[in-house]
Design a protein around this motif. Structure first.
Motif, PDB file in Angstrom:
ATOM      1  N   LEU A   1       0.849  -1.186   0.000  1.00  0.00           N
ATOM      2  CA  LEU A   1       0.000   0.000   0.000  1.00  0.00           C
ATOM      3  C   LEU A   1       0.887   1.239   0.000  1.00  0.00           C
ATOM      4  CD1 LEU A   1      -2.614   1.639   0.306  1.00  0.00           C
ATOM      5  CD2 LEU A   1      -2.504   1.211   2.787  1.00  0.00           C
ATOM      6  N   ALA A   2       0.675   2.122  -0.968  1.00  0.00           N
ATOM      7  CA  ALA A   2       1.380   3.415  -1.031  1.00  0.00           C
ATOM      8  C   ALA A   2       2.895   3.254  -1.067  1.00  0.00           C
ATOM      9  CB  ALA A   2       0.970   4.294   0.146  1.00  0.00           C
ATOM     10  N   THR A   3       3.357   2.270  -1.824  1.00  0.00           N
ATOM     11  CA  THR A   3       4.794   2.033  -1.940  1.00  0.00           C
ATOM     12  C   THR A   3       5.361   2.792  -3.130  1.00  0.00           C
ATOM     13  OG1 THR A   3       4.701  -0.139  -0.887  1.00  0.00           O
ATOM     14  CG2 THR A   3       6.553   0.272  -2.369  1.00  0.00           C
ATOM     15  N   LYS A   4       6.391   3.583  -2.869  1.00  0.00           N
ATOM     16  CA  LYS A   4       7.027   4.362  -3.934  1.00  0.00           C
ATOM     17  C   LYS A   4       8.057   3.491  -4.652  1.00  0.00           C
ATOM     18  CE  LYS A   4       8.861   8.841  -5.119  1.00  0.00           C
ATOM     19  NZ  LYS A   4       7.742   8.974  -6.071  1.00  0.00           N
ATOM     20  N   PHE A   5       7.953   3.454  -5.976  1.00  0.00           N
ATOM     21  CA  PHE A   5       8.873   2.671  -6.790  1.00  0.00           C
ATOM     22  C   PHE A   5       9.720   3.539  -7.703  1.00  0.00           C
ATOM     23  CE2 PHE A   5       5.282  -0.200  -5.951  1.00  0.00           C
ATOM     24  CZ  PHE A   5       5.947  -1.286  -5.413  1.00  0.00           C
ATOM     25  N   ASP A   6       9.235   4.709  -8.051  1.00  0.00           N
ATOM     26  CA  ASP A   6       9.902   5.566  -9.038  1.00  0.00           C
ATOM     27  C   ASP A   6      10.978   6.412  -8.361  1.00  0.00           C
ATOM     28  OD1 ASP A   6      10.560   6.868 -11.355  1.00  0.00           O
ATOM     29  OD2 ASP A   6       8.888   8.289 -11.256  1.00  0.00           O
ATOM     30  N   TRP A   7      12.100   5.774  -8.054  1.00  0.00           N
ATOM     31  CA  TRP A   7      13.196   6.471  -7.377  1.00  0.00           C
ATOM     32  C   TRP A   7      14.186   6.993  -8.419  1.00  0.00           C
ATOM     33  CZ3 TRP A   7      12.780   8.046  -2.642  1.00  0.00           C
ATOM     34  CH2 TRP A   7      11.951   7.353  -1.749  1.00  0.00           C
ATOM     35  N   THR A   8      14.303   8.313  -8.482  1.00  0.00           N
ATOM     36  CA  THR A   8      15.245   8.995  -9.368  1.00  0.00           C
ATOM     37  C   THR A   8      16.038   9.995  -8.538  1.00  0.00           C
ATOM     38  OG1 THR A   8      13.707  10.799  -9.887  1.00  0.00           O
ATOM     39  CG2 THR A   8      13.605   8.807 -11.278  1.00  0.00           C
ATOM     40  N   PRO A   9      17.181  10.446  -9.029  1.00  0.00           N
ATOM     41  CA  PRO A   9      17.953  11.440  -8.263  1.00  0.00           C
ATOM     42  C   PRO A   9      17.145  12.693  -7.927  1.00  0.00           C
ATOM     43  CG  PRO A   9      19.323  10.496  -9.975  1.00  0.00           C
ATOM     44  CD  PRO A   9      17.939   9.974 -10.213  1.00  0.00           C
ATOM     45  N   ASP A  10      16.406  13.214  -8.882  1.00  0.00           N
ATOM     46  CA  ASP A  10      15.625  14.432  -8.640  1.00  0.00           C
ATOM     47  C   ASP A  10      14.478  14.181  -7.664  1.00  0.00           C
ATOM     48  OD1 ASP A  10      17.249  15.876 -10.298  1.00  0.00           O
ATOM     49  OD2 ASP A  10      15.885  15.814 -12.027  1.00  0.00           O
ATOM     50  N   GLY A  11      13.778  13.087  -7.878  1.00  0.00           N
ATOM     51  CA  GLY A  11      12.663  12.763  -6.997  1.00  0.00           C
ATOM     52  C   GLY A  11      13.116  12.501  -5.571  1.00  0.00           C
ATOM     53  N   ALA A  12      14.208  11.753  -5.432  1.00  0.00           N
ATOM     54  CA  ALA A  12      14.724  11.454  -4.106  1.00  0.00           C
ATOM     55  C   ALA A  12      15.201  12.718  -3.403  1.00  0.00           C
ATOM     56  CB  ALA A  12      15.867  10.445  -4.208  1.00  0.00           C
ATOM     57  N   SER A  13      15.814  13.611  -4.162  1.00  0.00           N
ATOM     58  CA  SER A  13      16.271  14.872  -3.591  1.00  0.00           C
ATOM     59  C   SER A  13      15.096  15.686  -3.066  1.00  0.00           C
ATOM     60  CB  SER A  13      17.044  15.672  -4.640  1.00  0.00           C
ATOM     61  OG  SER A  13      17.502  16.891  -4.102  1.00  0.00           O
TER      62      SER A  13
ATOM     63  N   ASP B   1      -6.029   7.035  -4.469  1.00  0.00           N
ATOM     64  CA  ASP B   1      -6.257   7.904  -5.623  1.00  0.00           C
ATOM     65  C   ASP B   1      -5.849   9.350  -5.363  1.00  0.00           C
ATOM     66  OD1 ASP B   1      -8.274   8.452  -3.816  1.00  0.00           O
ATOM     67  OD2 ASP B   1      -9.856   8.594  -5.316  1.00  0.00           O
ATOM     68  N   ARG B   2      -5.588   9.687  -4.088  1.00  0.00           N
ATOM     69  CA  ARG B   2      -5.190  11.046  -3.749  1.00  0.00           C
ATOM     70  C   ARG B   2      -3.805  11.088  -3.093  1.00  0.00           C
ATOM     71  NH1 ARG B   2     -10.849  13.770  -1.468  1.00  0.00           N
ATOM     72  NH2 ARG B   2     -12.150  13.160  -3.258  1.00  0.00           N
ATOM     73  N   ASP B   3      -3.028  10.085  -3.337  1.00  0.00           N
ATOM     74  CA  ASP B   3      -1.685  10.009  -2.757  1.00  0.00           C
ATOM     75  C   ASP B   3      -0.777  11.016  -3.455  1.00  0.00           C
ATOM     76  OD1 ASP B   3       0.943   9.248  -1.937  1.00  0.00           O
ATOM     77  OD2 ASP B   3       0.200   7.238  -1.486  1.00  0.00           O
TER      78      ASP B   3
ATOM     79  N   THR C   1      -8.258   8.263  -0.768  1.00  0.00           N
ATOM     80  CA  THR C   1      -7.167   7.818   0.102  1.00  0.00           C
ATOM     81  C   THR C   1      -5.903   8.607  -0.199  1.00  0.00           C
ATOM     82  OG1 THR C   1      -8.097   5.580   0.180  1.00  0.00           O
ATOM     83  CG2 THR C   1      -5.794   5.828   0.837  1.00  0.00           C
ATOM     84  N   ILE C   2      -5.343   9.228   0.846  1.00  0.00           N
ATOM     85  CA  ILE C   2      -4.081   9.942   0.723  1.00  0.00           C
ATOM     86  C   ILE C   2      -2.956   9.080   1.273  1.00  0.00           C
ATOM     87  CG2 ILE C   2      -5.196  12.201   0.748  1.00  0.00           C
ATOM     88  CD1 ILE C   2      -4.519  12.474   3.672  1.00  0.00           C
ATOM     89  N   HIS C   3      -1.740   9.631   1.360  1.00  0.00           N
ATOM     90  CA  HIS C   3      -0.592   8.780   1.684  1.00  0.00           C
ATOM     91  C   HIS C   3      -0.520   8.311   3.140  1.00  0.00           C
ATOM     92  CE1 HIS C   3       3.316   6.962   0.840  1.00  0.00           C
ATOM     93  NE2 HIS C   3       3.701   7.434   2.012  1.00  0.00           N
TER      94      HIS C   3
ATOM     95  N   PHE D   1      -0.707   6.508   6.433  1.00  0.00           N
ATOM     96  CA  PHE D   1      -1.400   5.252   6.719  1.00  0.00           C
ATOM     97  C   PHE D   1      -2.585   5.458   7.654  1.00  0.00           C
ATOM     98  CE2 PHE D   1      -1.768   1.170   9.087  1.00  0.00           C
ATOM     99  CZ  PHE D   1      -2.130   0.368   8.013  1.00  0.00           C
ATOM    100  N   GLU D   2      -2.427   6.328   8.630  1.00  0.00           N
ATOM    101  CA  GLU D   2      -3.490   6.518   9.616  1.00  0.00           C
ATOM    102  C   GLU D   2      -4.740   7.160   9.009  1.00  0.00           C
ATOM    103  OE1 GLU D   2      -0.619  10.025  10.046  1.00  0.00           O
ATOM    104  OE2 GLU D   2      -0.495   7.843   9.753  1.00  0.00           O
ATOM    105  N   LYS D   3      -4.609   7.710   7.788  1.00  0.00           N
ATOM    106  CA  LYS D   3      -5.753   8.321   7.119  1.00  0.00           C
ATOM    107  C   LYS D   3      -6.519   7.325   6.250  1.00  0.00           C
ATOM    108  CE  LYS D   3      -4.808  12.510   8.596  1.00  0.00           C
ATOM    109  NZ  LYS D   3      -5.716  13.263   9.498  1.00  0.00           N
ATOM    110  N   ALA D   4      -5.971   6.135   6.085  1.00  0.00           N
ATOM    111  CA  ALA D   4      -6.628   5.126   5.244  1.00  0.00           C
ATOM    112  C   ALA D   4      -7.849   4.552   5.960  1.00  0.00           C
ATOM    113  CB  ALA D   4      -5.649   4.011   4.890  1.00  0.00           C
ATOM    114  N   ASN D   5      -8.785   4.039   5.186  1.00  0.00           N
ATOM    115  CA  ASN D   5      -9.957   3.358   5.728  1.00  0.00           C
ATOM    116  C   ASN D   5      -9.526   1.962   6.171  1.00  0.00           C
ATOM    117  OD1 ASN D   5     -12.306   1.784   6.058  1.00  0.00           O
ATOM    118  ND2 ASN D   5     -13.440   3.007   4.577  1.00  0.00           N
ATOM    119  N   MET D   6      -9.304   1.779   7.468  1.00  0.00           N
ATOM    120  CA  MET D   6      -8.755   0.521   7.975  1.00  0.00           C
ATOM    121  C   MET D   6      -9.683  -0.661   7.744  1.00  0.00           C
ATOM    122  SD  MET D   6      -5.716   0.831   8.937  1.00  0.00           S
ATOM    123  CE  MET D   6      -4.954   2.384   8.499  1.00  0.00           C
ATOM    124  N   ASP D   7     -10.969  -0.428   7.820  1.00  0.00           N
ATOM    125  CA  ASP D   7     -11.909  -1.524   7.555  1.00  0.00           C
ATOM    126  C   ASP D   7     -11.747  -2.029   6.124  1.00  0.00           C
ATOM    127  OD1 ASP D   7     -13.369  -1.725  10.061  1.00  0.00           O
ATOM    128  OD2 ASP D   7     -14.206   0.233   9.593  1.00  0.00           O
ATOM    129  N   GLU D   8     -11.589  -1.092   5.189  1.00  0.00           N
ATOM    130  CA  GLU D   8     -11.435  -1.479   3.789  1.00  0.00           C
ATOM    131  C   GLU D   8     -10.080  -2.138   3.541  1.00  0.00           C
ATOM    132  OE1 GLU D   8     -12.341  -2.058  -0.248  1.00  0.00           O
ATOM    133  OE2 GLU D   8     -13.522  -1.824   1.584  1.00  0.00           O
TER     134      GLU D   8
END
Length: 229
Positions: free
Chosen positions: A97-109, A177-179, A205-207, A209-216
């Motif tokens: 859930l909400a795992t970032k995969f697109d790691w680039t030098p600019d993005g990481a910075s 959808d709102r991450d 759902t935003i990034h 974790f505590e804001k996620a719908n835990m039941d869902e």
């Protein structure tokens, strides 16, 4: 009862899963752990995805667990997939859930610049207080070490396309959808690389974790990990 390991994100801890654990307790034997430097543990000099994965492997060995399915939030999902690549025999299914995969030098910075403990202490005191509650006085140094780790991922991601293509266990990639940190597009890209992947977009759902719908979240975990129920 099936075993399920919950892996927290960067700057998080096993305490983040209190509500989720309660929702899943009747369906799974739940396991959690705090990655090194998190949850009040002594901060080490270097944080890394391989290091976190080795900690998970050690936990499995110490608890005589041959194989387990994993739910990983944010960085926890990245660690879970790295472990699945390195030790596929130890991992059943992975739900991220909400795992970032697109790691680039600019993005990481960009991400690393946001991890300034002095600025956060001054401008977002509630967040600083929450981090101190999770990690004690170590939170500032943990944040600095996490920023360094992110910069390292930007220059040399722990999971490259060729690695993802070799992960043959069932994986469910989910993203809100709102991450604002993890895009649907980067999640779809990884979905297309993984041989046995499914994709789930959680509405409203935003990034954090505590804001996620835990039941869902609990419902989706049960459907994917333990479909017989």
């Amino acid at each position: 009862m099936k075993k399920l390991l919950l892996l927290h994100g960067a700057l998080g801890s096993a305490a983040n899963f209190t509500n989720l654990k309660a929702l899943l307790a009747d369906s799974f034997q739940i396991h959690t752990l705090n990655f090194e430097s998190h949850g009040g543990r002594e901060v080490v000099d270097t944080l890394s995805i391989p290091g976190f994965a080795e900690e998970v492997l050690a936990y499995l060995n110490e608890n005589d667990i041959d194989k387990i399915s994993i739910f990983g939030y944010s960085m926890g999902g990245y660690v879970a997939l790295y472990l699945a690549k390195q030790h596929p025999e130890r991992v059943g299914k992975v739900f991220t859930l909400a795992t970032k995969f697109d790691w680039t030098p600019d993005g990481a910075s960009k991400e690393a610049r946001m991890l300034n403990p002095i600025t956060i202490n001054e401008k977002v005191p509630k967040y600083a207080a929450a981090l101190e509650a999770l990690h004690g006085n170590n939170w500032k140094e943990l944040m600095r070490r996490t920023a360094v780790m992110m910069l390292g991922l930007g220059n040399d991601p722990a999971l490259k396309d060729v690695d993802l293509e070799q992960i043959h266990i069932p994986v469910l990639l989910s993203v809100g959808d709102r991450d604002a940190m993890v895009s649907i597009a980067e999640t779809v890209n990884v979905y297309r690389l993984l041989p046995q992947a499914q994709l789930l977009v959680l509405p409203n759902t935003i990034h954090p974790f505590e804001k996620a719908n835990m039941d869902e979240v609990a419902r989706q975990i049960s459907i994917f990990i333990n479909p017989a129920n």
